[in-house]
Design a protein around this motif. Sequence first.
Motif, mmCIF file in Angstrom:
data_model
loop_
_atom_site.group_PDB
_atom_site.id
_atom_site.type_symbol
_atom_site.label_atom_id
_atom_site.label_comp_id
_atom_site.label_asym_id
_atom_site.label_seq_id
_atom_site.Cartn_x
_atom_site.Cartn_y
_atom_site.Cartn_z
ATOM 1 N N THR A 34 1.065 -1.192 0.138
ATOM 2 C CA THR A 34 0.122 -0.193 0.225
ATOM 3 C C THR A 34 0.612 1.347 -0.006
ATOM 4 N N PHE A 35 0.723 2.441 -0.926
ATOM 5 C CA PHE A 35 1.244 3.447 -0.752
ATOM 6 C C PHE A 35 1.311 3.964 0.128
ATOM 7 N N SER A 36 0.288 4.336 1.189
ATOM 8 C CA SER A 36 0.831 4.824 3.129
ATOM 9 C C SER A 36 -0.573 4.819 4.059
ATOM 10 N N LYS A 37 -0.227 5.060 4.871
ATOM 11 C CA LYS A 37 -1.455 4.470 5.248
ATOM 12 C C LYS A 37 -2.789 5.546 5.059
ATOM 13 N N PHE A 38 -3.782 4.715 5.676
ATOM 14 C CA PHE A 38 -4.847 5.287 4.498
ATOM 15 C C PHE A 38 -6.669 5.245 5.724
#
Length: 490
Positions: A416-420
């Motif tokens: 995943t690109f970043s926390k979401f």
Amino acid sequence: MALKKIGFLCVGLKGWISLERTKSFYIESLENTYEIILIHSEKEFFEKLDSFDIVLNFFGNLVWEHKHKIKTPVIFCLHGGAVLNYKFLVNNAEKVSAHDAFIVNCTSDIAILKEVFVTPPNIHLLKLPISKDIELNYAKNDCKSVFNINEDTLLLGYVARILPQKNLHHAIHMLNKVKNEITTAVKLIVIGDYWVDYPILNWQKTENEYHTYINELIASYQLSENIIQFQSNLSNDELTLCYGALDFLIHPTNSLDENFGYAPIEAMKCGTPVIGTAYGGLKDSIVHEKTGFLLDTWSSASGIRSDYFSGLNFIKKLHGNSALKQEVTNNCLERAEAHYSFKSCAQNLVEIVNSSTNSKLSTISMTGNLDFLTYTENVYLPKVKPSWNYYKKVAQIYCNTSIENIEFSSTLFLRTFSKFTILEQQIIFEDPTWPAKIPFNTQTEEILKACETTTNYNQLKEKLSFELDHTMLLNLISIGALVFSQHKTP
């Protein structure tokens, strides 16, 4: 014999430390061969215009505005302008004559200019030199001792302006990964000042927003004891000691106009390998797995993405292997001396100016490639003008790979690109550089949660409650919700 005269235009240049440094290099390199007439205003320009043998447009638009009045060759210097001002270049291409030239500082800018102009103009690649004051005369352990750092401590460094696009937060993510997976005896030296007035894709709503984000990130990882911070006003001797103490410089920039970068070559001059994004000028200065490690970088619908954690493998590979580490150190020292010495860079600049000064005047003008201008507004990022989509095409040229190179096999790893977070049927990514929002659906949520830690493609298919197809996964990578790595991650 009288020296030929250069009209050296730097109208409006102020506040950019790196450009002031580059300007000083130009003047020192050329002043023994040419008479340099510095122009700081339009009034000076017109008073002295007829005395120039050549015009060097180092900074500003004055030459562009009055190009038809100039009867000598012009050299245009692009300091990242190929990315930021490509539309301007296309629209003003006819003002460039066949006898004019461009100086660029990375091969990616050459590629952009070949797209911007129907017929490419004269383009010269100029490497910039390491400061003559960056000269390390101490062993690494002696440098570490200056900062009261134990010789067994793995020391990372970040040297840059502190703003979202320079990605200090990714250096901190890297620090946390090293601490958890390699050694707890690790520290990060941060050298730089917070910038609040950066004009390009600045999503910040308040002056202290990024500063607050960084402080909260450090606290969440419990890294306050692992980080040493300095402002940018270090002397060259102090900066040299910092570079010399580092085991690795982390340079994870997403700055759109990263056409060169002094910090990486300065680090290499001190024998320190650099882990940086494979973007713009870093693709030229860092030799992958020889003087450092290039993080695969590509363009997505919601911004630039890089395989940041792949650099962890390079740290693991060198950590504890003194022979290999010394080999990489030697590679850094050799490359810095061979390619970025003041003497070699100055000689190149003089040759470029000589060539342009002696070029035969021509009435032929360039033509801009209007097809290169098309773009649409972005739907995933906050609204600013110009939007990310304005830069996306040229930024992809600065990148080293694209999603077209993905192979769906056991060698593909996803994260995943970043926390979401999920709010009002939107998935909101918390990265301050690229605060993207994408539409929510349950399958997307399931994929993202399965990839919160790096996940093999085959493992991902087994985790999901539905059958995964390539189109769905490719779409999430294309949007920028997922980052990929095409090599194994421990």
